[in-house]
Design a protein around this motif. Structure first.
Motif, mmCIF file in Angstrom:
data_model
loop_
_atom_site.group_PDB
_atom_site.id
_atom_site.type_symbol
_atom_site.label_atom_id
_atom_site.label_comp_id
_atom_site.label_asym_id
_atom_site.label_seq_id
_atom_site.Cartn_x
_atom_site.Cartn_y
_atom_site.Cartn_z
ATOM 1 N N LEU A 79 0.831 -1.202 0.000
ATOM 2 C CA LEU A 79 0.000 0.000 0.000
ATOM 3 C C LEU A 79 0.866 1.252 0.000
ATOM 4 O O LEU A 79 0.555 2.234 -0.683
ATOM 5 C CB LEU A 79 -0.919 -0.004 1.228
ATOM 6 C CG LEU A 79 -2.022 -1.061 1.236
ATOM 7 C CD1 LEU A 79 -2.716 -1.088 2.576
ATOM 8 C CD2 LEU A 79 -3.019 -0.778 0.127
ATOM 9 N N GLY A 80 1.965 1.209 0.776
ATOM 10 C CA GLY A 80 2.868 2.354 0.770
ATOM 11 C C GLY A 80 3.443 2.609 -0.611
ATOM 12 O O GLY A 80 3.486 3.743 -1.087
ATOM 13 N N THR A 81 3.883 1.540 -1.265
ATOM 14 C CA THR A 81 4.414 1.670 -2.626
ATOM 15 C C THR A 81 3.349 2.187 -3.580
ATOM 16 O O THR A 81 3.620 3.037 -4.441
ATOM 17 C CB THR A 81 4.937 0.304 -3.113
ATOM 18 O OG1 THR A 81 5.925 -0.178 -2.208
ATOM 19 C CG2 THR A 81 5.540 0.426 -4.500
ATOM 20 N N ALA A 202 10.475 3.636 -1.378
ATOM 21 C CA ALA A 202 9.148 3.095 -1.095
ATOM 22 C C ALA A 202 9.137 1.582 -1.051
ATOM 23 O O ALA A 202 8.103 0.977 -0.753
ATOM 24 C CB ALA A 202 8.154 3.583 -2.147
ATOM 25 N N GLY A 203 10.263 0.956 -1.355
ATOM 26 C CA GLY A 203 10.326 -0.503 -1.335
ATOM 27 C C GLY A 203 9.771 -1.153 -2.572
ATOM 28 O O GLY A 203 9.469 -2.356 -2.552
ATOM 29 N N THR A 228 5.912 5.420 3.208
ATOM 30 C CA THR A 228 5.581 4.001 3.378
ATOM 31 C C THR A 228 5.442 3.631 4.849
ATOM 32 O O THR A 228 4.530 2.893 5.245
ATOM 33 C CB THR A 228 6.662 3.130 2.720
ATOM 34 O OG1 THR A 228 6.764 3.465 1.332
ATOM 35 C CG2 THR A 228 6.324 1.658 2.834
ATOM 36 N N GLU A 229 6.337 4.156 5.687
ATOM 37 C CA GLU A 229 6.278 3.856 7.123
ATOM 38 C C GLU A 229 4.980 4.378 7.736
ATOM 39 O O GLU A 229 4.339 3.695 8.547
ATOM 40 C CB GLU A 229 7.477 4.475 7.837
ATOM 41 C CG GLU A 229 8.783 3.765 7.607
ATOM 42 C CD GLU A 229 8.856 2.443 8.363
ATOM 43 O OE1 GLU A 229 7.985 2.181 9.217
ATOM 44 O OE2 GLU A 229 9.783 1.661 8.093
ATOM 45 N N LEU A 230 4.589 5.595 7.369
ATOM 46 C CA LEU A 230 3.381 6.175 7.951
ATOM 47 C C LEU A 230 2.121 5.502 7.416
ATOM 48 O O LEU A 230 1.117 5.407 8.128
ATOM 49 C CB LEU A 230 3.350 7.684 7.683
ATOM 50 C CG LEU A 230 4.432 8.486 8.434
ATOM 51 C CD1 LEU A 230 4.418 9.944 8.021
ATOM 52 C CD2 LEU A 230 4.239 8.361 9.948
ATOM 53 N N VAL A 231 2.155 5.052 6.164
ATOM 54 C CA VAL A 231 1.025 4.278 5.636
ATOM 55 C C VAL A 231 0.905 2.971 6.407
ATOM 56 O O VAL A 231 -0.199 2.550 6.799
ATOM 57 C CB VAL A 231 1.202 4.010 4.127
ATOM 58 C CG1 VAL A 231 0.190 2.970 3.645
ATOM 59 C CG2 VAL A 231 1.032 5.309 3.340
#
Length: 282
Positions: A79-81, A202-203, A228-231
């Motif tokens: 989802l972060g990506t 973003a991985g 990405t971390e916050l998502v």
């Protein structure tokens, strides 16, 4: 690309009869210029189509991962990506093309000679893209939840904070990239390095678990890594290792990732303030 009549007709000089201070009129000027910029965006069907269709298609690309029983941590990373890709195309690339086009048409130079401040002129161009990004994130989220069988976000405010700051961070990045971009066509080339770096953060390209420790730590400071971390934290309440975060630990993670995003935004804004090119590159 020719200048919009609405933008071209903007005042070039301040009125000698105006006795009111400039600051109270900043918001009406910003809204007026933003409305003109929105008209330009609506006329550019290819740019608008990409900004709308690509985000809606992204959840389908990640559907096989969900169907194969991916863990919550894996889905959160996906989802972060996904959201970083949305922001890259709706905000970063969209604005890069817009700023370069307005500079080529001498619109930025003309607006700068009027009553609007430099910040107002640049912010007005960014406003439609930021609003469109907000709409597309909502629609992408609404599509991804049933399609990928996701739970509802645990901390929606954290999710909004991460995506909002991420979108704002991309505005000065687009302006910095515009400095080395001569034409709208060349934006396809000059945007690639930044987009590659942001996708790594973003991985979406390199699996972090396969990298050396020093490289993995370095990636966490890239501008897109905090998004990405916050998502992940906002959606599932977990960290990068999949551990549940609550209380002081969650607040520390939130503060650290927010600080990284704000630092990148500030650095970009300072570079833009000192070095942004208002006239076409020779």
């Amino acid at each position: 690309m020719t200048a919009s009549p609405a933008l071209a007709s903007a005042p070039l000089t301040s009125s000698p009869h105006s006795a009111s201070p400039v600051r109270p009129r900043r918001i009406p000027r910003l809204l007026g210029l933003a409305a003109a910029e929105l008209s330009l965006l609506r006329r550019n069907r290819m740019q608008l189509g990409t900004a709308i269709l690509l985000p809606l298609a992204l959840p389908f690309f990640f559907l096989p991962l969900a169907q194969n029983g991916a863990s919550g941590a894996a889905l959160a990373s996906v989802l972060g990506t996904m959201f970083v890709i949305v922001l890259l195309f709706v905000v970063y690339y969209n604005l890069l093309s817009s700023y370069v086009a307005r500079r080529q048409d001498l619109v930025l130079k003309r607006l700068r000679t009027g009553e609007a401040s430099d910040a107002t002129v640049l912010a007005a161009t960014a406003t439609p893209a930021l609003l469109l990004a907000a709409v597309m994130i909502v629609l992408t989220t609404a599509l991804a939840i049933p399609l990928l069988d996701l739970p509802l976000p645990q901390n929606p405010l954290v999710l909004v904070l991460g995506l909002g700051l991420g979108a704002l961070m991309l505005v000065p990045l687009a302006l910095v990239t515009a400095n080395i971009t001569r034409t709208v066509e060349s934006a396809q080339i000059t945007s690639l390095p930044a987009m590659l770096v942001l996708m790594i953060g973003a991985g979406g390209i390199l699996p972090v678990e396969l990298l050396p420790d020093w490289a993995a730590r370095l990636i966490t400071f890239l501008p897109s890594a905090p998004i990405t971390e916050l998502v992940r934290l906002g959606w599932l309440g977990i960290d990068a290792d999949g551990a549940a975060m609550a209380g002081a630990d969650a607040w520390m993670l939130l503060a650290g990732q927010t600080g990284i995003l704000l630092a990148w935004t500030l650095v970009g804004a300072l570079i833009v303030r000192e070095h942004f090119r208002w006239e076409p590159r020779g």
